[in-house]
Design a protein around this motif. Structure first.
Motif, PDB file in Angstrom:
ATOM      1  N   LEU A  98       0.978  -1.223  -0.103  1.00  0.00           N
ATOM      2  CA  LEU A  98      -0.214   0.037   0.068  1.00  0.00           C
ATOM      3  C   LEU A  98       0.770   1.410  -0.035  1.00  0.00           C
ATOM      4  CD1 LEU A  98      -2.740  -1.180   2.487  1.00  0.00           C
ATOM      5  CD2 LEU A  98      -3.205  -0.665   0.202  1.00  0.00           C
TER       6      LEU A  98
ATOM      7  N   TRP B  40      -3.542  12.866  -4.827  1.00  0.00           N
ATOM      8  CA  TRP B  40      -4.113  11.577  -3.796  1.00  0.00           C
ATOM      9  C   TRP B  40      -5.432  11.620  -4.032  1.00  0.00           C
ATOM     10  CZ3 TRP B  40      -7.610  12.860  -0.224  1.00  0.00           C
ATOM     11  CH2 TRP B  40      -7.734  14.128   0.106  1.00  0.00           C
ATOM     12  N   LYS B  41      -6.280  12.578  -4.510  1.00  0.00           N
ATOM     13  CA  LYS B  41      -7.644  12.341  -4.657  1.00  0.00           C
ATOM     14  C   LYS B  41      -8.036  11.185  -5.862  1.00  0.00           C
ATOM     15  CE  LYS B  41      -9.335  16.618  -2.647  1.00  0.00           C
ATOM     16  NZ  LYS B  41     -10.053  17.809  -2.684  1.00  0.00           N
TER      17      LYS B  41
ATOM     18  N   ILE C 109      -6.197   8.570  -6.485  1.00  0.00           N
ATOM     19  CA  ILE C 109      -5.806   7.300  -6.280  1.00  0.00           C
ATOM     20  C   ILE C 109      -6.787   6.356  -5.607  1.00  0.00           C
ATOM     21  CG2 ILE C 109      -3.824   5.749  -5.237  1.00  0.00           C
ATOM     22  CD1 ILE C 109      -2.076   8.620  -5.382  1.00  0.00           C
ATOM     23  N   VAL C 110      -6.821   5.008  -6.191  1.00  0.00           N
ATOM     24  CA  VAL C 110      -7.843   4.107  -5.171  1.00  0.00           C
ATOM     25  C   VAL C 110      -6.986   2.882  -5.148  1.00  0.00           C
ATOM     26  CG1 VAL C 110      -9.882   2.921  -5.484  1.00  0.00           C
ATOM     27  CG2 VAL C 110      -9.931   5.103  -6.507  1.00  0.00           C
ATOM     28  N   PHE C 111      -6.820   2.299  -3.918  1.00  0.00           N
ATOM     29  CA  PHE C 111      -6.338   1.086  -3.914  1.00  0.00           C
ATOM     30  C   PHE C 111      -7.524   0.169  -3.301  1.00  0.00           C
ATOM     31  CE2 PHE C 111      -2.190   2.938  -2.547  1.00  0.00           C
ATOM     32  CZ  PHE C 111      -1.813   3.066  -3.725  1.00  0.00           C
TER      33      PHE C 111
ATOM     34  N   MET D 154      -6.266   8.016   1.435  1.00  0.00           N
ATOM     35  CA  MET D 154      -4.936   8.329   0.840  1.00  0.00           C
ATOM     36  C   MET D 154      -4.390   9.867   1.041  1.00  0.00           C
ATOM     37  SD  MET D 154      -3.834   6.255  -1.486  1.00  0.00           S
ATOM     38  CE  MET D 154      -5.079   5.203  -1.758  1.00  0.00           C
ATOM     39  N   GLU D 155      -5.192  10.517   1.746  1.00  0.00           N
ATOM     40  CA  GLU D 155      -4.843  11.879   2.410  1.00  0.00           C
ATOM     41  C   GLU D 155      -3.562  11.653   3.342  1.00  0.00           C
ATOM     42  OE1 GLU D 155      -7.874  14.442   3.839  1.00  0.00           O
ATOM     43  OE2 GLU D 155      -6.363  16.025   3.735  1.00  0.00           O
TER      44      GLU D 155
ATOM     45  N   PRO E 282      -1.086   8.951   3.998  1.00  0.00           N
ATOM     46  CA  PRO E 282      -0.383   7.643   3.600  1.00  0.00           C
ATOM     47  C   PRO E 282       0.043   6.866   4.405  1.00  0.00           C
ATOM     48  CG  PRO E 282       0.405   9.699   2.079  1.00  0.00           C
ATOM     49  CD  PRO E 282      -0.398   9.953   3.116  1.00  0.00           C
ATOM     50  N   ASN E 283       0.632   7.307   5.631  1.00  0.00           N
ATOM     51  CA  ASN E 283       1.020   6.421   6.638  1.00  0.00           C
ATOM     52  C   ASN E 283      -0.117   5.704   7.341  1.00  0.00           C
ATOM     53  OD1 ASN E 283       4.019   6.735   6.716  1.00  0.00           O
ATOM     54  ND2 ASN E 283       3.527   8.819   7.283  1.00  0.00           N
TER      55      ASN E 283
ATOM     56  N   LEU F 127      -2.389   3.990   5.725  1.00  0.00           N
ATOM     57  CA  LEU F 127      -2.930   2.839   4.756  1.00  0.00           C
ATOM     58  C   LEU F 127      -2.968   1.465   5.677  1.00  0.00           C
ATOM     59  CD1 LEU F 127      -1.346   4.183   1.386  1.00  0.00           C
ATOM     60  CD2 LEU F 127      -3.690   4.005   1.949  1.00  0.00           C
ATOM     61  N   LEU F 128      -1.457   1.409   6.049  1.00  0.00           N
ATOM     62  CA  LEU F 128      -1.420   0.206   6.519  1.00  0.00           C
ATOM     63  C   LEU F 128      -1.773   0.121   8.007  1.00  0.00           C
ATOM     64  CD1 LEU F 128      -0.092  -2.868   6.199  1.00  0.00           C
ATOM     65  CD2 LEU F 128       2.074  -1.802   7.146  1.00  0.00           C
TER      66      LEU F 128
ATOM     67  N   PHE G  99      -9.558   1.915  -0.247  1.00  0.00           N
ATOM     68  CA  PHE G  99      -8.706   3.163   0.482  1.00  0.00           C
ATOM     69  C   PHE G  99      -8.628   4.145  -0.933  1.00  0.00           C
ATOM     70  CE2 PHE G  99      -6.215   0.663   3.817  1.00  0.00           C
ATOM     71  CZ  PHE G  99      -7.529   0.526   4.366  1.00  0.00           C
ATOM     72  N   CYS G 100      -9.322   5.090  -0.600  1.00  0.00           N
ATOM     73  CA  CYS G 100      -9.400   6.087  -1.794  1.00  0.00           C
ATOM     74  C   CYS G 100      -8.874   7.559  -1.402  1.00  0.00           C
ATOM     75  CB  CYS G 100     -10.602   6.029  -2.432  1.00  0.00           C
ATOM     76  SG  CYS G 100     -12.044   6.446  -1.669  1.00  0.00           S
ATOM     77  N   GLY G 101      -9.247   8.426  -2.435  1.00  0.00           N
ATOM     78  CA  GLY G 101      -9.319   9.770  -2.201  1.00  0.00           C
ATOM     79  C   GLY G 101     -10.761  10.456  -2.330  1.00  0.00           C
TER      80      GLY G 101
END
Lengths: 182, 182
Positions: free
Chosen positions: A98, A114-115, A117-119, B92-93, B95-96, B98-99, B119-121
Motif C-alpha cells: 500500500l 491523492w484524490k 488514487i484508489v487502492f 489516501m490523504e 499515506p501512513n 494506509l497500513l 482506500f481512496c481519495g
C-alpha cells in the motif's frame, strides 16, 4: 465540458511488474526466466518454483522498486489534459504494497493527485467511464468500458478491445473514440 | 437474490476518531478538549491549536490505536448477512494511515475480506447502493443513496437521512427500507 473518467490499473499497465518479477527472482534464486515464458499463463507459473516466486510479492521493496512501463508517463500526462485519470490498483491483497505503491506513484506520476488514487480489492465498486486493465477478473465486472492492456498472461484473449502499449491507448482515445472541441 | 451493496466510511462511522483525537491531543499537549467542543465545527477547530491537532494525524500509530465506535462490530456482522459491505475510507490523504487502517480492520472487523476494502481519495468513483458517511464532501457526490452518520462536526445538517448510531442503521435497513424473503 463534462470530462470522462478513466481508471488505470497499476501492475502490467503502468508498472512493469513482469520485468520486476523476473529480476527479483533471478536475484533471489539465481535463475533468469525469459519474458516469453509468461505468454498465455499466470505469471507465477512461468517460474521454476511458483511458490517461491509468489513469496517475492511479500518482500519489502518489491513494488517500490519496480520500473515504469514504457510510454506510460507521457501518455498519462497527455490524457490528463482531457480526462479525469484515476489510478485503481487491487493493492489490498498485498498490504505491504500500500505505502510502496503510494510512494511509487508520487515518484513516477507526480501529476496524479491523492484524490485520484484508489487502492481496493474487488474493482466492481469502481465506476469510471473506462477501465484500462490487464486482468479479466477486473474487466469482466467493471461498470464502464473495458480496455485490455496486453500482458504476457492475457496473450490470445480476444474478449475486449486490446491495446498493446501506451501509444495505442493514446491512439484509441485521441483518434478513434473521442472528439474534442477545438 | 441480488444483494445490495453498502459502502461504510471509517473515521467517525466505525472508528471513534473524535475520542482518539481528544486523547492524543491531551497526551501530546496536556489539554483535554471536551467532545462537545466539536459540535458544528470542523474537528481540528475544537482544539486550542488546530495546526498542532492536525500534526497528530501524521504520527505513527494514530489510526492504528483508535477505538471502535460503539455497536459497529455487531451491526456490520448483522448487515453482512444480507448486504455486501464495503469499507471505503479516504485514507489516501494520510499515506501512513494506509497500513494502519488495514491492520485495524483486520483486528476489529475480521469478517471484512480484503476484497471489500477500498482506500481512496475522492469517493465519487465509488458506486454502491448506499454510502454511510459523516462528511458531506463524500455524500454529496456519491452514486448511491447517501446516509449521514452523526458526528460532532455535522451537527445540525439536515440535508440527508441521518443515523445517530449503529442501532439506528440496523433499524433503517431492517425495518424501514428493505424487505427480505422469509
Amino acid at each position: 465540458m463534462n470530462r470522462k473518467s478513466i481508471a488505470v490499473d497499476m501492475d502490467n499497465v503502468i508498472v512493469d511488474i513482469e520485468v520486476n518479477w523476473i529480476n527479483a527472482y533471478e536475484k533471489a534464486f539465481g535463475v533468469k526466466v525469459a519474458r516469453e515464458a509468461m505468454l498465455g499463463i499466470p505469471e507465477d507459473q512461468a517460474f521454476p518454483d511458483p511458490d517461491a516466486a509468489r513469496s517475492l510479492l511479500y518482500k519489502p521493496g518489491f513494488f517500490r522498486d519496480a520500473p515504469v512501463i514504457a510510454g506510460a508517463q507521457e501518455a498519462i500526462l497527455k490524457l490528463q489534459e482531457h480526462f479525469d485519470i484515476f489510478i485503481v490498483s487491487a493493492a489490498m491483497e498485498f498490504p505491504n504494497s500500500l505505502l510502496e505503491k503510494h510512494d511509487w506513484l508520487n515518484e513516477h506520476f507526480p501529476s496524479i493527485h491523492w484524490k485520484n488514487i484508489v487502492f481496493c480489492g474487488d474493482k466492481r465498486v469502481i465506476n469510471t467511464d473506462y477501465l484500462i486493465d490487464d486482468h479479466l477478473k477486473n474487466l469482466d465486472y467493471c461498470q464502464g468500458t473495458p480496455i485490455l492492456f496486453s500482458a504476457g498472461h492475457n496473450a490470445g484473449i480476444e474478449k475486449y478491445r486490446r491495446v498493446n502499449n501506451w501509444e495505442e491507448v493514446l491512439k484509441l482515445f485521441y483518434t478513434e473514440m473521442v472528439k474534442f472541441p477545438s
